[in-house]
Scaffold this active site. Structure first.
Site, short mmCIF file in Angstrom:
data_model
loop_
_atom_site.label_atom_id
_atom_site.label_comp_id
_atom_site.label_asym_id
_atom_site.label_seq_id
_atom_site.Cartn_x
_atom_site.Cartn_y
_atom_site.Cartn_z
N ALA A 65 38.40 41.88 38.95
CA ALA A 65 36.96 42.25 39.14
C ALA A 65 36.34 42.03 37.39
CB ALA A 65 36.84 43.83 39.25
N GLY A 108 41.48 42.14 41.44
CA GLY A 108 40.57 41.68 42.41
C GLY A 108 41.10 40.35 42.79
N GLU A 111 43.82 40.47 44.96
CA GLU A 111 43.48 40.99 46.20
C GLU A 111 42.74 39.70 47.09
OE1 GLU A 111 41.56 44.51 44.18
OE2 GLU A 111 42.66 45.74 45.34
N GLU A 131 45.24 47.04 37.38
CA GLU A 131 44.16 48.23 37.18
C GLU A 131 44.40 49.59 36.40
OE1 GLU A 131 44.98 46.25 39.87
OE2 GLU A 131 43.16 45.89 41.12
C1 HXC Z 1 35.85 40.23 32.38
C2 HXC Z 1 37.36 38.63 31.78
C3 HXC Z 1 38.53 39.22 32.49
C4 HXC Z 1 37.92 40.06 33.40
C5 HXC Z 1 39.23 37.75 31.14
N1 HXC Z 1 38.08 37.81 30.89
N2 HXC Z 1 39.63 38.71 32.36
N3 HXC Z 1 36.16 39.18 31.52
N4 HXC Z 1 36.60 40.65 33.47
N5 HXC Z 1 38.78 40.70 34.28
C6 HXC Z 1 37.49 37.02 29.87
C7 HXC Z 1 37.84 37.47 28.32
O1 HXC Z 1 37.32 38.82 28.02
C8 HXC Z 1 37.69 36.25 27.63
O2 HXC Z 1 36.34 36.25 27.16
C9 HXC Z 1 37.90 35.28 28.50
O3 HXC Z 1 37.99 35.59 30.04
C10 HXC Z 1 39.27 34.52 28.31
O4 HXC Z 1 40.35 35.80 28.25
P1 HXC Z 1 41.11 35.83 27.44
O5 HXC Z 1 41.89 37.56 27.32
O6 HXC Z 1 40.95 35.36 26.07
O7 HXC Z 1 42.55 35.10 27.76
P2 HXC Z 1 44.08 35.39 27.47
O8 HXC Z 1 44.62 35.75 26.11
O9 HXC Z 1 44.68 34.04 28.04
O10 HXC Z 1 44.75 36.36 28.66
C11 HXC Z 1 44.40 36.17 30.06
C12 HXC Z 1 44.34 37.77 30.54
C13 HXC Z 1 43.65 38.58 30.20
C14 HXC Z 1 45.85 38.27 30.24
C15 HXC Z 1 44.10 37.47 32.25
O11 HXC Z 1 42.22 38.10 30.02
C16 HXC Z 1 43.67 39.96 30.72
O12 HXC Z 1 44.33 40.74 30.77
N6 HXC Z 1 42.30 40.06 31.60
C17 HXC Z 1 42.26 41.52 32.30
C18 HXC Z 1 42.92 41.28 33.58
C19 HXC Z 1 42.66 42.69 34.54
O13 HXC Z 1 42.88 43.77 34.00
N7 HXC Z 1 42.10 42.54 35.80
C20 HXC Z 1 42.10 43.83 36.64
C21 HXC Z 1 40.51 44.06 36.56
S1 HXC Z 1 40.26 45.23 37.33
P3 HXC Z 1 35.83 35.93 25.70
O14 HXC Z 1 34.34 36.06 26.04
O15 HXC Z 1 36.40 37.10 25.03
O16 HXC Z 1 36.41 34.56 25.32
C22 HXC Z 1 40.09 44.91 39.12
C23 HXC Z 1 39.64 45.97 39.84
C24 HXC Z 1 39.42 45.26 41.48
O17 HXC Z 1 40.29 43.89 39.14
C25 HXC Z 1 38.76 46.36 42.21
C26 HXC Z 1 38.16 45.76 43.58
C27 HXC Z 1 37.36 46.51 44.38
#
Ligand code: HXC
Length: 257
Positions: A65, A108, A111, A131
Site C-alpha cells: 500500500a 498489499g 496480497e 506491515e
Molecule cells: C510509498 C514507496 C513504497 C510504499 C517504496 N516507495 N515503497 N512509497 N509506499 N509502500 C518509494 C520510496 O519512498 C522511494 O521513493 C521509491 O519508492 C524507491 O524506494 P526505495 O526505498 O528508495 O528503494 P529500495 O532502497 O530499493 O527499497 C525497496 C523497499 C523499500 C525494500 C521495497 O522501498 C520498502 O521497504 N518499502 C516499503 C515496503 C512496505 O513496508 N510495504 C508494506 C506497506 S503497508 P523516493 O521518492 O524516496 O525515491 C501495506 C498494507 C496493505 O501494504 C493493507 C491492504 C489493505
C-alpha cells in the site's frame, strides 16, 4: 484512461495489465487500486477476455500500500476508505488471474499477488508482509490467504517478523507454482493464461469456483459443490464439442455455452 496501469488489448483471450507507478515501486495508492478495480470490472463482462495477467516491473511487482497515502488517513478515514471497496471489487473478479511477479511483492503487493489464481515468479522475487514494521498488520488477505497457501508456521513467521521470503522458498512452500528467469516471467504467465483462455469458459469458471470452495468450506460442502458444477457442465454444448473433438482427433473449438 488509466495512468497507473498499462493495459494491452486482449490477445487470444488474455488481457495483460502492468502496474505502472515506477516512482513508488508500484505502491498501491487509491488511484491505482481504483483503476485496477475498474479494469477488472469491465473485463468481467467482456467476452473477449478469458484470463488476465497482472505484472509489475523488474524491480517491483508492488511494494505494498502507498505508505505516504496511508499516513494521511486516521481511523475515521480508514472506515470510509475507498480502497476497501476497490479491494472487494478485485476479489469479486470471476476469471482466472495469473500474476507474473518480479522484484518486491510486499504487503498489499503480496496480497494482490495472492488474489491471483496462479503466481509465476522470477528467481529474484521477494514475497513478504512487512506491515508489522509499520505498527500495523496485513489487511487485504495477508493473514488469511497466506496461511492457507504456506501453512501456519511460515505464515506466522512472515507476518510477525515482517521478513520476506525468496522465490525459491515461496515455491517450496506452495505460494507460487513456478520460478523462471526474470526476463521470462511475463512470457511464461502469458503462455499459461493463453492456454486457459482457449478452454471452455463455463468449465473454467466452475472449476475455478470449485477450487475456491476448497479454501473456504468443509470437505463435504466442497464435494457437493463440485458434483453440482460437474453435473451442470454435462448440459453444455462445449462438453459435447470437447468430447466430439477428442473422438474426431482434432482440437476443440469452444463457444462458451
Ligand atoms: C510509498 C514507496 C513504497 C510504499 C517504496 N516507495 N515503497 N512509497 N509506499 N509502500 C518509494 C520510496 O519512498 C522511494 O521513493 C521509491 O519508492 C524507491 O524506494 P526505495 O526505498 O528508495 O528503494 P529500495 O532502497 O530499493 O527499497 C525497496 C523497499 C523499500 C525494500 C521495497 O522501498 C520498502 O521497504 N518499502 C516499503 C515496503 C512496505 O513496508 N510495504 C508494506 C506497506 S503497508 P523516493 O521518492 O524516496 O525515491 C501495506 C498494507 C496493505 O501494504 C493493507 C491492504 C489493505
Amino acid at each position: 484512461m488509466p495512468t497507473t496501469l498499462k493495459i494491452t488489448p486482449p490477445l487470444e483471450g488474455v488481457l495483460c495489465i502492468t502496474l505502472n507507478r515506477p516512482e513508488a515501486l508500484n505502491a498501491l495508492n487509491t488511484q491505482l487500486l481504483g483503476e485496477l478495480a475498474d479494469t477488472l470490472n469491465s473485463a468481467d463482462c467482456d467476452d473477449n477476455v478469458r484470463a488476465v495477467v497482472i505484472t509489475g516491473s523488474a524491480k517491483a511487482f508492488a511494494a505494498g500500500a502507498d505508505i505516504n497515502e496511508m499516513a494521511e488517513r486516521d481511523l475515521v478515514g480508514m472506515l470510509e476508505d475507498p480502497r476497501q471497496h476497490h479491494w472487494a471489487t478485485i476479489t469479486r473478479f470471476r476469471k482466472p488471474i495469473i500474476a507474473a511477479v518480479n522484484g518486491y511483492a510486499l504487503g498489499g503487493g503480496c496480497e494482490l499477488a495472492m488474489h491471483a489464481d496462479i503466481i509465476i515468479a522470477g528467481e529474484s522475487a521477494l514475497f513478504g508482509q512487512p506491515e508489522i514494521n509499520l505498527g500495523i498488520m496485513p489487511g487485504a488477505g495477508g493473514t488469511q490467504r497466506l496461511l492457507r497457501a504456506v501453512g501456519k508456521s511460515l505464515a506466522t513467521q512472515m507476518v510477525l517478523t515482517g521478513e520476506p521470503i525468496s522465490a525459491r522458498r515461496a515455491l517450496e512452500a506452495g505460494l507460487i507454482s513456478e520460478i523462471t528467469q526474470p526476463e521470462l516471467t511475463l512470457e511464461r504467465a502469458m503462455t499459461i493464461a493463453t492456454r486457459i483462455a482457449a478452454k471452455a469458459p463455463l468449465a473454467v469458471r466452475l472449476a475455478r469456483e470449485s477450487l475456491h470452495k476448497a479454501m473456504d468450506t468443509d470437505l463435504a460442502t466442497g464435494l457437493r459443490f463440485e458434483r453440482h458444477a460437474f453435473t451442470l457442465l454435462a448440459g453444455t454444448a462445449d462438453r459435447e464439442e470437447g468430447i466430439r473433438a477428442f473422438q474426431e482427433k482434432r482440437p476443440a473449438t469452444f463457444q462458451g455455452h
